[in-house]
Design a protein around this motif. Structure first.
Motif, PDB file in Angstrom:
ATOM      1  N   THR A 138      32.038  54.505 -56.811  1.00 41.89           N
ATOM      2  CA  THR A 138      32.820  53.909 -57.913  1.00 41.89           C
ATOM      3  C   THR A 138      32.072  52.838 -58.698  1.00 41.89           C
ATOM      4  O   THR A 138      32.660  51.902 -59.194  1.00 41.89           O
ATOM      5  N   MET A 139      30.754  52.973 -58.820  1.00 37.74           N
ATOM      6  CA  MET A 139      30.026  52.184 -59.819  1.00 37.74           C
ATOM      7  C   MET A 139      30.122  52.961 -61.123  1.00 37.74           C
ATOM      8  O   MET A 139      30.292  54.178 -61.128  1.00 37.74           O
ATOM      9  N   ARG A 140      30.015  52.255 -62.250  1.00 36.88           N
ATOM     10  CA  ARG A 140      30.066  52.932 -63.542  1.00 36.88           C
ATOM     11  C   ARG A 140      28.895  52.484 -64.406  1.00 36.88           C
ATOM     12  O   ARG A 140      28.480  51.327 -64.332  1.00 36.88           O
ATOM     13  N   ALA A 141      28.402  53.418 -65.220  1.00 34.86           N
ATOM     14  CA  ALA A 141      27.275  53.089 -66.085  1.00 34.86           C
ATOM     15  C   ALA A 141      27.629  51.899 -66.962  1.00 34.86           C
ATOM     16  O   ALA A 141      28.699  51.855 -67.566  1.00 34.86           O
ATOM     17  N   GLY A 142      26.735  50.949 -67.017  1.00 33.94           N
ATOM     18  CA  GLY A 142      26.972  49.761 -67.834  1.00 33.94           C
ATOM     19  C   GLY A 142      27.522  48.587 -67.046  1.00 33.94           C
ATOM     20  O   GLY A 142      27.661  47.493 -67.586  1.00 33.94           O
ATOM     21  N   ASP A 143      27.833  48.785 -65.768  1.00 32.11           N
ATOM     22  CA  ASP A 143      28.361  47.685 -64.951  1.00 32.11           C
ATOM     23  C   ASP A 143      27.399  46.493 -64.960  1.00 32.11           C
ATOM     24  O   ASP A 143      26.217  46.641 -64.654  1.00 32.11           O
ATOM     25  N   THR A 178      32.467  56.563 -66.473  1.00 26.04           N
ATOM     26  CA  THR A 178      33.292  56.939 -65.328  1.00 26.04           C
ATOM     27  C   THR A 178      32.558  56.722 -64.009  1.00 26.04           C
ATOM     28  O   THR A 178      31.354  56.493 -63.999  1.00 26.04           O
ATOM     29  N   ASP A 179      33.318  56.796 -62.935  1.00 31.10           N
ATOM     30  CA  ASP A 179      32.759  56.552 -61.601  1.00 31.10           C
ATOM     31  C   ASP A 179      31.577  57.468 -61.284  1.00 31.10           C
ATOM     32  O   ASP A 179      31.587  58.631 -61.636  1.00 31.10           O
ATOM     33  N   ARG A 180      30.588  56.921 -60.613  1.00 32.56           N
ATOM     34  CA  ARG A 180      29.537  57.776 -60.069  1.00 32.56           C
ATOM     35  C   ARG A 180      29.236  57.372 -58.631  1.00 32.56           C
ATOM     36  O   ARG A 180      29.530  56.309 -58.217  1.00 32.56           O
ATOM     37  N   ALA A 235      36.115  50.123 -57.159  1.00 35.14           N
ATOM     38  CA  ALA A 235      37.042  50.109 -56.024  1.00 35.14           C
ATOM     39  C   ALA A 235      37.288  48.677 -55.549  1.00 35.14           C
ATOM     40  O   ALA A 235      38.271  48.393 -54.881  1.00 35.14           O
ATOM     41  N   PHE A 236      36.379  47.748 -55.880  1.00 36.23           N
ATOM     42  CA  PHE A 236      36.573  46.338 -55.523  1.00 36.23           C
ATOM     43  C   PHE A 236      36.968  45.507 -56.738  1.00 36.23           C
ATOM     44  O   PHE A 236      36.759  44.305 -56.779  1.00 36.23           O
ATOM     45  N   GLY A 237      37.520  46.159 -57.735  1.00 38.27           N
ATOM     46  CA  GLY A 237      38.123  45.404 -58.834  1.00 38.27           C
ATOM     47  C   GLY A 237      37.531  45.605 -60.210  1.00 38.27           C
ATOM     48  O   GLY A 237      38.202  45.375 -61.201  1.00 38.27           O
TER      49      GLY A 237
END
Ligand SMILES: NC(=O)c1ccc[n+]([C@@H]2O[C@H](COP(=O)([O-])OP(=O)(O)OC[C@H]3O[C@@H](n4cnc5c(N)ncnc54)[C@H](O)[C@@H]3O)[C@@H](O)[C@H]2O)c1
Ligand SMILES: [Zn+2]
Ligand SMILES: [Zn+2]
Lengths: 387, 171
Positions: free
Chosen positions: A51-56, B169-171, A131-133
């Motif tokens: 649940t990481m997303r591009a641009g985080d 989206t999630d990866r 997933a952690f916010g």
């Protein structure tokens, strides 16, 4: 503003992103003075946390100056130099009121995501996956800090920016680990890992009265820092750690063991003892080598404090803990419960968190900093970024 | 609608539970405020108060579909509040929330139940198909949001500043 963004596994870039703004009434905006890398980030960068997303925007360890305050903030004000723990805590719910800040009931914007996996959602955290916010991190010029009255701690005179920086995460995590050990006179504490967290756990154990602290790692410069803190050191690639610990404790075993390694534990040169356990319990040899060793090494009726971050490890020697009557204590750091105390220890010179800062980079060079930190190049213990 | 009917309709309800460290009375009053209702369900539907006990709901499907209904509070008891949608609802539903004292000094236990598309409803499709979210998640989120609002006076959010680039989206 400029910020360090995660774009995929091992793909970090500094980009221009929107400035944060006050959203909720208890928010403040911080002008980040310093931020730093953490072993936890490596798990994200390596793609081990979903649940990481591009641009985080990455970064959960930081300190800075307040530049904007929400209308209901009362305890801190514009211009304050503050340090902020990595978990976001409201200060009002049952968990916060019981000093279990990383378990805050109300700070997670997407509680429906962790609930099926954990049973109940935990607190939100900066830059630690959605997933952690899904909160934006602090490797940036500015960061939004919710619940500022609970989460912003004024840095007193005599505590430098670099000292304060590590009181956001590595120091309170390490201190919590030592606190978990309920240290009594004569106690010997063994700490796996001499990264920022492990080193802070070692120094904390001494502050809390440990008779002897034994530090385990493989990197000479990290072991040297542990020694400088007063620990006896073991290189896990050179000795049979469990045997060595027996020898150092007259066959009793450490009264408490602290795991400050986590899910990417190195298993190189696995000692016989570990192999024996592995054989006996049919475990895999993958990550978790340090934790398994700690389980075996801890004395009967002793304490195992787990600070390293783990996923859903499915093969774990539970029977060893059970038969030895080991007490297991673990948590994500309850930083807000410790920060004030740690600032005081630091002011008195008993705790020296700035010792972790080995390399400094501008924010623009932060991908290089992560690269050095990840590969432990040039003795890099923690890379510090100045936006 | 009588109580028995209400209960059968709630048989397959989505449920969620939380404990909030506040007295039941205070929470009951808070729950009944239309502005609070609008905030806690905001992730799922836009709510507009029409009258004291009447709310208009508009929920949006992922493909742009718009579903409307009106609810009326059916009964307000000492420990319970119930509501149901009126005739002509796109997604008929009934709901209830109860407030009971928690043990010790832990405050109040809340149970929230909502059943979407009860027998006789016009729309046959499952709610999860319409909104791409399962009813349990809708209910859980609303209740957690209510707790956050009651305890802290705000709802945790990263809108409009999520950590990630918009649309990723999630990866
Ligand atoms: N509980 C919390 O709130 C919290 C907070 C911060 C970090 N952490 C976790 O703590 C762990 C350590 O963080 P860090 O910043 O110090 O990381 P780090 O990567 O800098 O340090 C980890 C150290 O462990 C050593 N190591 C690897 N395998 C080992 C083994 N088998 N035996 C002994 N040592 C071994 C490595 O050589 C390294 O020096 C990570 O898992 C991190 O995610 C937890
Ligand atoms: Zn960290
Ligand atoms: Zn809280």
């Amino acid at each position: 503003m400029r910020a360090l963004c995660w774009n995929g596994v091992n793909d970090l870039r500094v980009e221009t992103v929107a400035d944060p703004e006050i959203i909720n009434p208890h928010d403040v905006i911080l002008n980040v003075r310093l931020s730093t890398t953490c072993g936890s980030d490596l798990h994200l960068i390596d793609g081990l946390i979903p649940t990481m997303r591009a641009g985080d925007v990455l970064g959960h360890e930081f300190m800075g100056e307040i530049v904007d305050v929400g209308r209901e903030v009362t305890k801190v004000k514009k211009g304050d130099r503050v340090v902020v723990p990595s978990f976001i805590s409201c200060g009002k719910c049952w968990y916060c009121q019981h000093d279990l800040y990383s378990l805050c009931d109300t700070s997670h914007p997407k509680p429906e995501l962790p609930e099926p996996l954990l049973g109940y959602p935990t607190a939100g955290i900066y830059a630690y996956s959605h997933a952690f916010g899904g909160y934006a991190g602090a490797h940036a010029q500015y960061v939004r800090v919710p619940f500022a009255d609970t989460d912003c701690f004024k840095v007193p005179e005599g505590v430098s920016d670099e000292d304060a920086l590590f009181i956001s995460d590595a120091a309170p995590t390490g201190f919590m680990g030592a606190d978990f050990c309920n240290i009594q006179r004569g106690d010997v504490i063994a700490v796996w890992g001499c990264g920022g967290v492990g080193l802070m756990a070692q120094q904390s154990a001494m502050i809390l009265g440990a008779e002897r602290v034994i530090a385990i790692d493989r990197y000479p410069e990290r072991l040297a820092q542990a020694e400088a803190f007063g620990a006896i050191t073991l290189d896990y690639t050179k000795v049979d750690v469990v045997e060595a610990l027996k020898e150092l404790t007259g066959g009793r075993g450490p009264d408490a063991c602290i795991d400050a390694v986590g899910m990417e534990a190195g298993g190189t040169g696995l000692q016989q003892a570990y192999d024996r356990v592995k054989q006996a319990l049919y475990m895999g040899t993958d990550r978790g080598a340090a934790l398994r060793q700690a389980v075996l090494a801890v004395r009967k009726g002793g304490t195992l404090a787990i600070l390293g971050v783990y996923g859903l490890m499915d093969k774990f020697p539970l029977g060893v803990l059970m038969n030895k009557g080991v007490t297991v204590r673990t948590a994500q750091q309850h930083g807000q419960a410790y920060v004030t105390r740690l600032l005081e220890y630091t002011q008195r010179g008993e705790l020296t968190p700035a010792a972790l800062a080995t390399h400094r980079f501008s924010l623009e060079d932060s991908p290089k900093g992560y690269d050095m930190f990840k590969h432990k190049e040039d003795g890099c213990l923690r890379a510090v970024f100045m936006p | 609608m009588n109580a028995v009917e209400h209960e059968t309709q709630l048989d397959a309800a989505a449920r969620a539970y939380v404990t909030i460290g506040m007295p039941a009375e205070e929470l009951r009053t808070l729950w009944q405020r239309p502005d609070i209702q609008a905030l806690i369900w905001a992730d799922f539907a836009d709510l507009t108060p029409v009258a004291d006990r009447t709310l208009d709901w508009v929920a949006h499907g992922p493909a742009g579909g718009e579903y409307r209904w009106r609810t009326e509070t059916a009964e307000v008891g000492a420990n319970e509040i119930r509501w149901s949608s009126l005739d002509g609802a796109d997604v008929p539903n009934v709901g209830s929330v109860t407030f009971h004292p928690a043990p010790g000094d832990r405050g109040t236990e809340l149970h929230l139940e909502v059943k979407f598309d009860p027998p006789g409803g016009v729309v046959g499709e499952a709610v999860s198909k319409l909104f791409h979210v399962v009813p349990r998640e809708i209910v859980l989120k609303a209740l957690y949001r209510f707790r956050a609002l009651a305890v802290t006076g705000e709802i945790p959010t990263t809108n409009p500043q999520p950590a990630a680039r918009s649309g990723s989206t999630d990866r």
